[in-house]
Design a protein around this motif. Structure first.
Motif, short mmCIF file in Angstrom:
data_model
loop_
_atom_site.label_atom_id
_atom_site.label_comp_id
_atom_site.label_asym_id
_atom_site.label_seq_id
_atom_site.Cartn_x
_atom_site.Cartn_y
_atom_site.Cartn_z
N GLN A 69 -79.99 16.48 118.91
CA GLN A 69 -80.89 16.28 120.04
C GLN A 69 -82.32 16.35 119.51
O GLN A 69 -82.80 17.42 119.12
CB GLN A 69 -80.66 17.35 121.12
CG GLN A 69 -79.41 17.12 121.95
CD GLN A 69 -79.31 18.10 123.09
OE1 GLN A 69 -78.85 19.24 122.92
NE2 GLN A 69 -79.77 17.68 124.28
N LEU A 70 -82.98 15.21 119.51
CA LEU A 70 -84.29 15.13 118.87
C LEU A 70 -85.37 15.90 119.62
O LEU A 70 -86.38 16.29 119.04
CB LEU A 70 -84.71 13.67 118.71
CG LEU A 70 -83.82 12.83 117.77
CD1 LEU A 70 -84.32 11.40 117.71
CD2 LEU A 70 -83.79 13.42 116.38
N ASP A 71 -85.19 16.12 120.93
CA ASP A 71 -86.21 16.88 121.67
C ASP A 71 -86.17 18.35 121.29
O ASP A 71 -87.15 19.08 121.47
CB ASP A 71 -86.02 16.71 123.17
CG ASP A 71 -84.62 17.14 123.63
OD1 ASP A 71 -83.69 17.15 122.80
OD2 ASP A 71 -84.47 17.46 124.82
N LYS A 72 -85.03 18.81 120.73
CA LYS A 72 -84.91 20.21 120.35
C LYS A 72 -85.08 20.42 118.85
O LYS A 72 -85.61 21.46 118.42
CB LYS A 72 -83.55 20.75 120.79
CG LYS A 72 -83.36 20.77 122.30
CD LYS A 72 -82.00 21.35 122.67
CE LYS A 72 -81.81 21.40 124.19
NZ LYS A 72 -80.48 21.94 124.56
N THR A 73 -84.61 19.46 118.03
CA THR A 73 -84.70 19.62 116.57
C THR A 73 -85.31 18.36 115.96
O THR A 73 -84.59 17.56 115.32
CB THR A 73 -83.32 19.89 115.96
OG1 THR A 73 -82.42 18.86 116.39
CG2 THR A 73 -82.80 21.25 116.36
N PRO A 74 -86.61 18.13 116.14
CA PRO A 74 -87.22 16.92 115.57
C PRO A 74 -87.31 16.98 114.05
O PRO A 74 -87.32 15.94 113.39
CB PRO A 74 -88.61 16.91 116.20
CG PRO A 74 -88.89 18.34 116.53
CD PRO A 74 -87.57 18.95 116.90
N ASN A 75 -87.39 18.19 113.50
CA ASN A 75 -87.43 18.36 112.04
C ASN A 75 -86.18 19.15 111.63
O ASN A 75 -86.00 20.31 112.02
CB ASN A 75 -88.68 19.11 111.61
CG ASN A 75 -89.93 18.30 111.89
OD1 ASN A 75 -90.09 17.21 111.37
ND2 ASN A 75 -90.82 18.85 112.74
N LEU A 76 -85.32 18.49 110.86
CA LEU A 76 -84.04 19.09 110.52
C LEU A 76 -83.77 18.95 109.03
O LEU A 76 -83.79 17.84 108.49
CB LEU A 76 -82.91 18.41 111.31
CG LEU A 76 -81.48 18.90 111.04
CD1 LEU A 76 -81.32 20.36 111.41
CD2 LEU A 76 -80.49 18.04 111.82
N ASN A 77 -83.54 20.09 108.36
CA ASN A 77 -83.15 20.10 106.96
C ASN A 77 -81.68 20.50 106.90
O ASN A 77 -81.33 21.63 107.21
CB ASN A 77 -84.01 21.07 106.16
CG ASN A 77 -83.74 21.00 104.67
OD1 ASN A 77 -82.73 20.43 104.23
ND2 ASN A 77 -84.63 21.56 103.88
#
Length: 924
Positions: A93-101
């Motif tokens: 969900q991009l609204d919650k985790t726009p930056n993900l490693n």
């Protein structure tokens, strides 16, 4: 009102961009088994709603990847895939985790490799050793898109305005459908006729012959082959298109193509006719069919060519007809057959004129000429390809072909020469009529036998060729010489010419593995023999008998010319995943024989011994970049007209005599290219550079008298060279999921030095040309496309002796192409070009050229009504300026003028599920 509208637009745009989601997803891909990083794994992001691909990338040699961008959809799904490994997926969900490693993602080996169930990859792009594979579903195109439209969307693939396809700067010279040729090897028929909807995968590899692929050889690393795989459920049925148009100025065009696919069996027919200089390949709506551009050139001796296929007669205004059929099938387990027939006919009318300024060591003079011609040409060609696979180690390829050509033409030429004071010195008027028939048969046989499991093989190839041509012509000419010693010569002659060629090319290769599957030694032996017979009987018109009965020895010939070469050679081959190295050296023993029956004193025999060398290496840095370097030495024998000591006086103002003491020209050539494509940033860079140094280059040696009559022979010289190069940088800027801009900046460079000898003085001319260009393409939601391009050409010619004659030429070209589909059923295309030649003398320096097409879809998009406008501004011209070591020429010839055309196109498609064929009735 305007302010309110502007405020509303600004508010609407702000709200749109506010709903987009920025994202950045990073990680490392590795093998679960040994924890080693995986290079060239595919990572892509899909919309959770409809599985549409948002973006994708591949991992580098350390397994690292990074996905960046923005989308209007907050729910997406990440996939990671690699050949032989189970896929990895994760919902985000991009609204919650726009930056993900993701850290290190470990891929397991596929658990079902030995099972009957095969899971199809959903990855947009897959790298399989030396093959790049694209999943067609992942690339959006307009409705009713052709293969060419699809190729333009693939990263690293470019299709220019003439239809030429390149992959990272390397030209595509072959397109296959399910691994088989489609109408021979003409890429344009495939890319412009087949639609995207039937294609499943696009595979790109280095070009290889079937024998090279079977034996595991490297093939042609400078050219690419595209293989289109068709969906199994779409490989049974009928599809095609019929089009036609009627226009002003009595212009017309019509074309049809029908295809039937039934798994391994394939049958297609096509036909067309028009009088708009298009050999079944036209501008506008019909361009969606099997043509519309391609690499087209028109020559001045009765022929034009599209992508290597000859379409017969003439320059100027051309009326053409084409028809063809292709059939492919598999018979049993080991026999593949492919047969093609093609007919092309044309009639043409042309008028050309040119002005030359000659610079002699002691003076100048000028010449003006005008030529009118009418030509009729008919060409039939048949070629068949048989692949016989005896077993997994033994392959036989047989490729016979036959061409029949019939031509009829007439021409009239007027030429005059003037001295430095513009005083008429001589004039030449000629008229000619000729009829000719030519037959060509060629057959190639390749036999390949693999030995053992270490890469060893034996290969033998034999190609024989038989050409036969007969020509009858009537030539009438008058040459007048003025001044202190005036004269007039009148000719009226009839000639019958018979030309025959027997050619044989054989090669034997044995590959011995020094290190299994890595290092090989190839031993080769090549034998070439070309025997050309020429019989020309010319008779003068006898005013007493009123017949052509007086044999003219000076204009007649009867000789047999042999070119025989024996070439033993050795080649060392080394290949790994990253390296490909080849070093080949050979000794060429060449014999040139001329047996002259009419003039026995001119018979000759020459023997030459030379060294051939071919060395190359290619290195792949990773899945994104590679470099290729090649150096070779080869030898070109002089032609018969250059070496035979016979004076050709066909044109009494330009008498040509061969030189029997000529040596073969030795070419030393270096070539290098480099390409790199960044899948994440959608940026690509490639360049190439090449140069050839000539030893014993054959040049002309001309003597011009006070009457300006030229006597020419040939000499060898050193110091000539050619150098050329080019490159470009491309970048895709994705503004959002609907809008993108593609930018490309490039340049091409050419430099050469040529010599000639004029009145005993050797003159060298060095020409350098540079052509930078910039192109930008804007695409919005498959509804609007705008492509702009600007080219500027700089050409500089410098002379060794006549430095005051140095020349600088400049040419500007602006091209704007637009396509809009608003409303969706209406397509509006424009092609606007502007050319400016500031240095041209005596002709128009600038011209605008504007083509436009309106096409409206009817009958549930099966039919299209089109209105085409050609040269809306009525300024089309083909003015050219060229320079050589001793003259500058401006020329112009007949071009197609403005017309308007109303057309209709109807397509049909009954491709169905595997195992079922829908019957269809056709009424054309």
């Amino acid at each position: 009102m305007k302010k309110l509208l502007f405020a509303f637009t600004l508010l609407f745009a702000s709200s749109i961009f506010a709903q987009s989601y920025q994202f950045k997803i990073t990680g490392v891909v590795a093998s679960e088994k040994d924890k080693t990083p995986i290079e060239a794994a595919t990572i892509h992001l899909e919309k959770a709603k409809d599985s549409t691909v948002v973006t994708y990338t591949i991992s580098n040699n350390k397994g690292l990847f990074s996905l960046e961008g923005k989308t209007y959809h907050k729910n997406v799904k990440l996939f990671i895939s690699y050949i032989g490994m189970d896929d990895y997926s994760k919902s985000i969900q991009l609204d919650k985790t726009p930056n993900l490693n993701l850290g290190t993602v470990l891929l397991k080996e596929k658990s079902n490799l030995l099972n009957e169930v095969v899971v199809k990859s959903r990855a947009p792009i897959t790298i399989k050793k030396d093959t790049l594979e694209f999943n067609v579903k992942s690339f959006k195109t307009k409705k009713d898109a052709t293969v060419e439209d699809l190729l333009k969307k693939l990263p690293g693939v470019e299709v220019d305005e003439d239809g030429k396809i390149t992959v990272n700067g390397k030209e595509v010279n072959k397109i296959l459908v399910n691994g088989k040729p489609f109408f021979g090897n003409d890429p344009s028929i495939t890319t412009k006729n087949l639609t995207k909807e039937i294609i499943e995968k696009v595979q790109i590899t280095d070009t290889k012959s079937k024998s090279e692929a079977f034996a595991g050889e490297k093939g042609d690393t400078n050219n690419k082959t595209i293989n289109l795989t068709i969906k199994k459920e779409n490989n049974k049925g009928w599809f095609g298109r019929v089009s036609g148009g009627i226009g002003t100025d009595e212009r017309f065009e019509g074309a049809a193509m029908v295809n039937r696919f039934d798994n391994d069996q394939r049958f297609s027919v096509l036909a067309s006719t028009n009088n708009i200089n298009s050999p079944g390949f036209s501008f506008g709506e019909i361009r969606k069919m099997f043509g519309g551009g391609g690499n087209i050139w028109i020559n001045g001796n009765g022929g034009f060519n599209v992508n290597g296929r000859s379409f017969g007669g003439g320059s100027g205004i051309i009326k053409s007809k084409t028809a063809g059929a292709t059939y492919a099938d598999e018979y049993g387990k080991g026999l593949d057959a492919n047969t093609n027939y093609f007919y092309s006919g044309s009639s043409s009318n042309n008028e050309s004129k040119s002005s030359r300024e000659y610079t002699l060591p002691d003076r100048k003079y000028f010449s003006n000429s005008t030529t009118t011609s009418v030509d009729e040409n008919h060409n039939h060609s048949i070629d068949t390809d048989f692949d016989i696979e005896i077993d997994s180690t033994f392959l036989i390829n047989i490729n016979p072909s036959f061409v029949f050509n019939k031509r009829e033409g007439s021409s009239r030429r007027q030429e005059e020469s003037l001295d430095a004071n513009n005083t008429l010195t001589n004039s030449f008027i000629s008229s000619a009529y000729s009829e000719s028939e030519a037959n060509n048969f060629q057959n190639s046989l390749d036999i390949t036998k693999k030995l053992g499991t270490k890469g060893s093989f034996i290969k033998a190839s034999v190609t024989n060729r038989i050409d036969k041509a007969d020509t009858e012509s009537i030539n009438k000419s008058t040459i007048e010489v003025f001044g202190s010693n005036p004269s007039t010569e009148i000719r009226d002659q009839k000639s019958a010419t018979e030309s025959n060629l027997m050619g044989l090319n054989t090669r034997f290769t044995y590959r011995f593995p020094l290190v299994a599957k890595k290092l090989f030694l190839d031993t080769k032996y090549t034998y070439l023999r070309n025997e050309r017979e020429n019989i020309n009987n010319t008779f003068d018109f006898n005013t007493t008998t009123q017949q052509y009965s007086d044999f003219n020895t000076d204009l007649s010939s009867d000789f047999i010319y042999n070119d025989i070469a024996k070439i033993p050679s050795l080649e060392l081959v080394y290949k790994t995943k990253k390296w490909n190295v080849n070093f080949e050296t050979g000794f060429i023993n060449r014999t040139l024989e001329n047996n002259d029956k009419l003039r026995p004193e001119l018979s000759l025999e020459k023997k030459y011994n030379n060294l051939n060398l071919d060395a190359s290496f290619r290195y792949r840095f990773d899945s994104k970049a590679s470099v290729y370097v090649n150096y070779y030495i080869n030898n070109n024998a002089p032609s018969i007209n250059q070496i035979q000591p016979f004076s050709n006086v066909t044109n009494p103002s330009n008498i040509i005599t061969g030189n029997p003491n000529l040596k073969p020209t030795q070419n030393h050539r270096v070539y290098m290219n480099f390409n790199k494509y960044n899948w994440q940033a959608r940026t690509g860079f490639w360049f190439y550079v090449s140069g050839t140094l000539y030893k014993d280059q054959i040049i002309s040696n001309t003597t011009i008298g006070d009457d300006l009559v030229r006597n020419t022979t040939f000499e060898n010289t050193d110091g000539g060279y050619d150098a050329w190069g080019g490159g470009n940088y491309s970048k895709r800027i994705k503004l959002d999921s609907l809008t993108s801009i593609n930018l490309r900046v490039g340049a091409y460079l050419n430099a050469n030095k040529n010599f000639n000898i004029l009145n005993t003085i050797k003159e060298g001319a060095r020409t350098t040309s540079l052509q930078p260009n910039i192109r930008a393409t804007f695409n919005w939601n498959k509804l609007v496309s705008i492509e702009t391009r600007y080219d500027i050409s700089f050409s500089n010619t410098k002379y060794d002796i006549n430095k005051n004659q140095n020349q600088n030429f400049t040419r500007h070209l602006v091209n704007i192409r637009t396509r809009t589909n608003v409303p969706k059923k209406l397509e509006w295309r424009n092609d606007v070009r502007y050319t400016y030649n500031p240095n041209v003398i005596g002709f128009n320096k600038s011209a605008w050229f504007w083509n436009a097409t309106l096409a409206y879809s009817v009958f549930k998009d099966q039919g299209t009504i089109s209105l085409k406008a050609y040269d809306l501004l009525n300024q089309n011209n083909n003015v050219r300026r060229t320079a050589s070591a001793n003259y500058i020429e401006d020329s112009e010839s007949t071009v197609l003028q403005q017309y308007f055309m109303l057309g209709f196109s109807w397509k049909f498609n009954s491709l169905g599920k595997k195992g079922s064929i829908k019957e269809y009735d056709f009424h054309f």
